[in-house]
Design a protein around this motif. Structure first.
Motif, PDB file in Angstrom:
ATOM      1  N   GLU A  59       0.861  -1.181   0.000  1.00 41.20           N
ATOM      2  CA  GLU A  59       0.000   0.000   0.000  1.00 41.20           C
ATOM      3  C   GLU A  59       0.899   1.233   0.000  1.00 41.20           C
ATOM      4  OE1 GLU A  59      -2.131   3.204   1.046  1.00 41.20           O
ATOM      5  OE2 GLU A  59      -1.228   2.318   2.814  1.00 41.20           O
ATOM      6  N   ALA A  60       0.836   1.990  -1.085  1.00 39.54           N
ATOM      7  CA  ALA A  60       1.785   3.080  -1.306  1.00 39.54           C
ATOM      8  C   ALA A  60       1.696   4.202  -0.285  1.00 39.54           C
ATOM      9  CB  ALA A  60       1.602   3.656  -2.711  1.00 39.54           C
ATOM     10  N   ALA A  61       0.497   4.611   0.111  1.00 37.77           N
ATOM     11  CA  ALA A  61       0.364   5.776   0.998  1.00 37.77           C
ATOM     12  C   ALA A  61       1.109   5.581   2.311  1.00 37.77           C
ATOM     13  CB  ALA A  61      -1.107   6.090   1.246  1.00 37.77           C
ATOM     14  N   TYR A  76      10.450  11.014  -3.940  1.00 40.79           N
ATOM     15  CA  TYR A  76       9.101  10.930  -3.370  1.00 40.79           C
ATOM     16  C   TYR A  76       9.061  11.571  -1.987  1.00 40.79           C
ATOM     17  CZ  TYR A  76       7.938   7.376  -6.944  1.00 40.79           C
ATOM     18  OH  TYR A  76       7.711   6.685  -8.107  1.00 40.79           O
ATOM     19  N   LYS A  81       4.209  12.932   0.472  1.00 45.17           N
ATOM     20  CA  LYS A  81       3.200  11.892   0.250  1.00 45.17           C
ATOM     21  C   LYS A  81       1.986  12.410  -0.504  1.00 45.17           C
ATOM     22  CE  LYS A  81      -0.199   9.484   3.010  1.00 45.17           C
ATOM     23  NZ  LYS A  81      -0.622   9.164   4.371  1.00 45.17           N
ATOM     24  N   GLU A  82       1.477  13.575  -0.110  1.00 45.56           N
ATOM     25  CA  GLU A  82       0.256  14.099  -0.739  1.00 45.56           C
ATOM     26  C   GLU A  82       0.474  14.345  -2.230  1.00 45.56           C
ATOM     27  OE1 GLU A  82       1.477  15.274   2.216  1.00 45.56           O
ATOM     28  OE2 GLU A  82      -0.023  14.237   3.438  1.00 45.56           O
ATOM     29  N   MET A  85       0.771  10.951  -4.146  1.00 41.22           N
ATOM     30  CA  MET A  85      -0.523  10.287  -4.290  1.00 41.22           C
ATOM     31  C   MET A  85      -1.409  11.033  -5.293  1.00 41.22           C
ATOM     32  SD  MET A  85      -0.114   7.607  -2.546  1.00 41.22           S
ATOM     33  CE  MET A  85      -1.752   6.913  -2.503  1.00 41.22           C
ATOM     34  N   ALA A  88      -0.082  10.170  -8.728  1.00 41.59           N
ATOM     35  CA  ALA A  88      -0.414   8.785  -9.064  1.00 41.59           C
ATOM     36  C   ALA A  88      -1.870   8.690  -9.506  1.00 41.59           C
ATOM     37  CB  ALA A  88      -0.148   7.866  -7.873  1.00 41.59           C
ATOM     38  N   LEU A 106      -5.098   2.418  -7.180  1.00 41.46           N
ATOM     39  CA  LEU A 106      -4.694   3.265  -6.069  1.00 41.46           C
ATOM     40  C   LEU A 106      -5.809   3.424  -5.042  1.00 41.46           C
ATOM     41  CD1 LEU A 106      -2.330   5.044  -5.166  1.00 41.46           C
ATOM     42  CD2 LEU A 106      -3.405   6.939  -6.385  1.00 41.46           C
ATOM     43  N   GLN A 107      -7.052   3.529  -5.492  1.00 40.30           N
ATOM     44  CA  GLN A 107      -8.172   3.807  -4.590  1.00 40.30           C
ATOM     45  C   GLN A 107      -8.914   2.557  -4.125  1.00 40.30           C
ATOM     46  OE1 GLN A 107      -8.384   6.818  -3.392  1.00 40.30           O
ATOM     47  NE2 GLN A 107      -6.783   7.502  -4.770  1.00 40.30           N
ATOM     48  N   ASN A 113      -1.192  -2.976  -5.122  1.00 39.30           N
ATOM     49  CA  ASN A 113       0.051  -2.673  -5.811  1.00 39.30           C
ATOM     50  C   ASN A 113       0.337  -3.822  -6.749  1.00 39.30           C
ATOM     51  OD1 ASN A 113       2.207  -1.093  -6.449  1.00 39.30           O
ATOM     52  ND2 ASN A 113       3.284  -1.325  -4.521  1.00 39.30           N
TER      53      ASN A 113
END
Length: 117
Positions: A59-61, A76, A81-82, A85, A88, A106-107, A113
């Motif tokens: 999970e990228a976030a 990055y 982070k904001e 994301m 992305a 992503l959502q 991933n």
């Protein structure tokens, strides 16, 4: 020929810039020398598959927060982070408008991933 914008470089950044500008009504010319690395690309958009410590990212976030601790000078980490994301999500939308299918989302709940292996 008349153009509003001249983009130097036909790699991913140049092509993405050209698409975005064209969507805004600009006439663009993209100039590239030789073959870009996209020719050799797997077709995978890798946001962050593993952290510097070797742990796989599911999970990228949340991984972006750990990345900031492990590698504060990573691009990055520097943009935050904001911003990562948001870009992305913008990439997913651009690919959808172009009719290009993607694996992973992503959502999604939980976020997915794309991993090879």
């Amino acid at each position: 020929m008349k153009f509003d914008t001249l983009i130097i470089g036909g790699g991913l950044a140049g092509l993405t810039a050209g698409i975005r500008l064209a969507e805004q009504g600009q006439r663009c010319a993209i100039v590239s020398r030789g073959q870009s690395a996209l020719h050799f690309s797997s077709g995978s958009l890798d946001l962050l598959s593993a952290l510097p410590d070797g742990s796989a990212v599911q999970e990228a976030a949340s991984a972006l927060e750990r990345l900031a601790d492990q590698a504060p000078q990573h691009p990055y980490s520097l943009i935050g982070k904001e911003a990562v994301m948001a870009l992305a999500a913008e990439s997913e939308q651009l690919l959808a408008r172009a009719g290009i299918p993607v694996v992973g989302e992503l959502q999604a709940e939980p976020p997915e991933n794309h991993h090879f292996g």
